[in-house]
Write a protein that holds these residues in place. Structure first.
Motif, PDB file in Angstrom:
ATOM      1  N   SER A 178     -45.138 -60.411  -5.908  1.00 38.50           N
ATOM      2  CA  SER A 178     -44.618 -59.438  -6.872  1.00 38.50           C
ATOM      3  C   SER A 178     -45.275 -58.082  -6.696  1.00 38.50           C
ATOM      4  CB  SER A 178     -44.821 -59.956  -8.295  1.00 38.50           C
ATOM      5  OG  SER A 178     -44.173 -61.199  -8.486  1.00 38.50           O
ATOM      6  N   LEU A 179     -46.561 -58.071  -6.347  1.00 40.89           N
ATOM      7  CA  LEU A 179     -47.258 -56.799  -6.131  1.00 40.89           C
ATOM      8  C   LEU A 179     -46.707 -56.064  -4.913  1.00 40.89           C
ATOM      9  CD1 LEU A 179     -50.987 -57.754  -6.848  1.00 40.89           C
ATOM     10  CD2 LEU A 179     -49.529 -56.250  -8.219  1.00 40.89           C
ATOM     11  N   TRP A 180     -46.117 -56.795  -4.000  1.00 37.18           N
ATOM     12  CA  TRP A 180     -45.560 -56.180  -2.797  1.00 37.18           C
ATOM     13  C   TRP A 180     -44.359 -55.295  -3.120  1.00 37.18           C
ATOM     14  CZ3 TRP A 180     -41.410 -57.364   0.961  1.00 37.18           C
ATOM     15  CH2 TRP A 180     -41.658 -56.795   2.216  1.00 37.18           C
ATOM     16  N   GLY A 181     -43.742 -55.524  -4.298  1.00 41.34           N
ATOM     17  CA  GLY A 181     -42.536 -54.785  -4.643  1.00 41.34           C
ATOM     18  C   GLY A 181     -42.699 -53.867  -5.835  1.00 41.34           C
ATOM     19  N   ILE A 182     -43.821 -53.136  -5.912  1.00 42.00           N
ATOM     20  CA  ILE A 182     -44.054 -52.241  -7.049  1.00 42.00           C
ATOM     21  C   ILE A 182     -43.674 -50.796  -6.712  1.00 42.00           C
ATOM     22  CG2 ILE A 182     -45.870 -53.665  -8.055  1.00 42.00           C
ATOM     23  CD1 ILE A 182     -47.923 -51.760  -6.801  1.00 42.00           C
ATOM     24  N   GLY A 183     -42.778 -50.635  -5.747  1.00 40.07           N
ATOM     25  CA  GLY A 183     -42.395 -49.297  -5.309  1.00 40.07           C
ATOM     26  C   GLY A 183     -41.793 -48.436  -6.404  1.00 40.07           C
ATOM     27  N   GLN A 184     -41.006 -49.040  -7.300  1.00 35.62           N
ATOM     28  CA  GLN A 184     -40.396 -48.270  -8.375  1.00 35.62           C
ATOM     29  C   GLN A 184     -41.451 -47.688  -9.308  1.00 35.62           C
ATOM     30  OE1 GLN A 184     -37.555 -50.900 -10.223  1.00 35.62           O
ATOM     31  NE2 GLN A 184     -35.963 -50.455  -8.709  1.00 35.62           N
ATOM     32  N   ALA A 185     -42.452 -48.492  -9.643  1.00 33.89           N
ATOM     33  CA  ALA A 185     -43.533 -48.002 -10.499  1.00 33.89           C
ATOM     34  C   ALA A 185     -44.306 -46.884  -9.804  1.00 33.89           C
ATOM     35  CB  ALA A 185     -44.477 -49.151 -10.860  1.00 33.89           C
ATOM     36  N   VAL A 186     -44.502 -47.013  -8.494  1.00 30.41           N
ATOM     37  CA  VAL A 186     -45.215 -45.975  -7.735  1.00 30.41           C
ATOM     38  C   VAL A 186     -44.458 -44.650  -7.795  1.00 30.41           C
ATOM     39  CG1 VAL A 186     -45.989 -45.289  -5.433  1.00 30.41           C
ATOM     40  CG2 VAL A 186     -46.343 -47.627  -6.210  1.00 30.41           C
ATOM     41  N   ILE A 187     -43.133 -44.705  -7.697  1.00 29.28           N
ATOM     42  CA  ILE A 187     -42.323 -43.482  -7.784  1.00 29.28           C
ATOM     43  C   ILE A 187     -42.511 -42.810  -9.146  1.00 29.28           C
ATOM     44  CG2 ILE A 187     -39.960 -42.591  -7.830  1.00 29.28           C
ATOM     45  CD1 ILE A 187     -40.936 -43.310  -5.049  1.00 29.28           C
ATOM     46  N   ILE A 188     -42.564 -43.613 -10.193  1.00 27.70           N
ATOM     47  CA  ILE A 188     -42.757 -43.061 -11.547  1.00 27.70           C
ATOM     48  C   ILE A 188     -44.148 -42.443 -11.673  1.00 27.70           C
ATOM     49  CG2 ILE A 188     -42.837 -43.620 -14.006  1.00 27.70           C
ATOM     50  CD1 ILE A 188     -40.806 -45.825 -13.446  1.00 27.70           C
ATOM     51  N   TYR A 189     -45.150 -43.104 -11.099  1.00 27.23           N
ATOM     52  CA  TYR A 189     -46.509 -42.535 -11.119  1.00 27.23           C
ATOM     53  C   TYR A 189     -46.567 -41.225 -10.343  1.00 27.23           C
ATOM     54  CZ  TYR A 189     -48.306 -46.921 -13.041  1.00 27.23           C
ATOM     55  OH  TYR A 189     -48.561 -48.010 -13.850  1.00 27.23           O
ATOM     56  N   LEU A 190     -45.850 -41.174  -9.223  1.00 24.37           N
ATOM     57  CA  LEU A 190     -45.805 -39.930  -8.437  1.00 24.37           C
ATOM     58  C   LEU A 190     -45.199 -38.792  -9.250  1.00 24.37           C
ATOM     59  CD1 LEU A 190     -44.751 -41.201  -4.887  1.00 24.37           C
ATOM     60  CD2 LEU A 190     -46.814 -39.905  -5.447  1.00 24.37           C
ATOM     61  N   ALA A 191     -44.149 -39.109 -10.002  1.00 27.96           N
ATOM     62  CA  ALA A 191     -43.540 -38.089 -10.860  1.00 27.96           C
ATOM     63  C   ALA A 191     -44.525 -37.620 -11.919  1.00 27.96           C
ATOM     64  CB  ALA A 191     -42.277 -38.641 -11.515  1.00 27.96           C
ATOM     65  N   GLY A 192     -45.294 -38.559 -12.468  1.00 23.27           N
ATOM     66  CA  GLY A 192     -46.304 -38.193 -13.458  1.00 23.27           C
ATOM     67  C   GLY A 192     -47.404 -37.334 -12.872  1.00 23.27           C
ATOM     68  N   LEU A 193     -47.824 -37.655 -11.656  1.00 28.33           N
ATOM     69  CA  LEU A 193     -48.850 -36.840 -10.997  1.00 28.33           C
ATOM     70  C   LEU A 193     -48.335 -35.434 -10.713  1.00 28.33           C
ATOM     71  CD1 LEU A 193     -50.261 -39.468  -8.453  1.00 28.33           C
ATOM     72  CD2 LEU A 193     -51.467 -38.516 -10.418  1.00 28.33           C
TER      73      LEU A 193
END
Length: 310
Positions: A178-193
């Motif tokens: 499941s951790l291998w597929g956290i790309g969507q959350a990473v995109i949201i974090y990038l937007a926050g950064l």
């Protein structure tokens, strides 16, 4: 003149009200497909499931009203409690780890390096893989006999475990997948950064703050609204885990029901054993649990979520 003015005052609201009425009718006509769909496919099934949870409804038969009998049976069902334990175990470990790894990856992918778009694409690609294909891929990677992971461990002299065939390692293996597929959350974090003003970092550098201090006192506090969102969505998703374990175990939850998750057991009761009343009771218990956890997160968010300008 007074009569003319009076008549104009009376006529104007009639025109206005007729135009408003036509606009409302037109608006409802355009919205009617969505409203009908909401009622037919959401509202009616929702309220029907409440009633079914108090009956022995089995899809094939109407069933009888039994009150709280389904709920009483659930609390004496060992497999029900096993599925609750497996789901809570997964949520407790997966949600925090997904936040930690997601934020760390986002910070790495936010650095100004050459080929950044390529790296971002590579880390997002696993999210596009269907869960069934993802399960098949990881079943091959984690195979104890010829899997790539155990083969790599064996190269370094380490005897790899039987990942999916061991009660001890089955749930950690699923968390890894499941951790291998956290790309969507990473995109949201990038937007926050990207929303954090550069002036904050420049001021911190002038004050002599190092990278760790800037991360602790600027990045993480200003990223908490995004973390809060992903925490809520991640918790809801973790309690609805279904596709990966169901595909890997062909719905059996093996070994020793260590991969029997709550929604899997709910699905089996409803569509395999045709105990739809029993499954409806499980669904409403899950609804109460998720709503309670979400409310708890919202209540505690006032202490640790910081918004810019506050």
């Amino acid at each position: 003149m007074a009569k003319v003015e009076t008549s104009s005052v009376v006529v104007q609201p009639k025109k206005k009200s007729s135009i408003t009425l036509k606009a409302n009718i037109t608006g409802w006509l355009f919205a009617s497909p969505w409203v009908i769909g909401l009622i037919v496919f959401f509202a009616i099934p929702l309220f029907s499931s409440i009633y079914f949870s108090f009956t022995t409804y089995s899809v094939l038969q109407a069933g009888e009203f039994v009150g709280l009998q389904n709920y009483k049976e659930l609390f004496h069902d060992d497999l029900f409690w096993k599925s609750v334990y497996n789901t809570v175990y997964f949520a407790v470990f997966f949600v925090p780890l997904s936040i930690i790894f997601g934020v760390a990856l986002a910070m790495m992918l936010n650095m100004k390096v050459k080929g950044l778009a390529v790296y971002r694409t590579i880390y997002f690609l696993p999210t596009l893989v269907p869960h069934v294909a993802l399960a098949v891929l990881w079943m091959w990677l984690l195979n104890p006999g010829f899997g790539l992971i155990n083969g790599t461990l064996d190269f370094f002299g380490i005897d790899g475990p039987n990942w999916l065939g061991s009660v001890k390692w089955s749930k950690p293996s699923l968390i890894l997948m499941s951790l291998w597929g956290i790309g969507q959350a990473v995109i949201i974090y990038l937007a926050g950064l990207g929303d954090i003003p550069e002036e904050f970092y420049e001021a911190a550098e002038v004050d002599g703050a190092n990278w760790l201090q800037r991360t602790r006192h600027i990045t993480l506090p200003l990223l908490t609204p995004v973390i809060f969102f992903n925490l809520v969505m991640g918790t809801i998703g973790a309690f609805q885990q279904f596709t990966l374990p169901y595909t890997m175990t062909q719905g059996q939850g093996t070994p020793a029901n260590s991969l029997t998750f709550y929604v899997m057991y709910l699905y089996d009761n409803g569509f395999k054993f045709f105990k739809m009343g029993y499954a409806s009771a499980m669904a409403w218990i899950l609804f109460v649990i998720i709503m309670g956890l979400t409310a708890l997160i919202f209540l505690t968010s006032k202490r640790w979520v910081h918004y810019q300008g506050e």
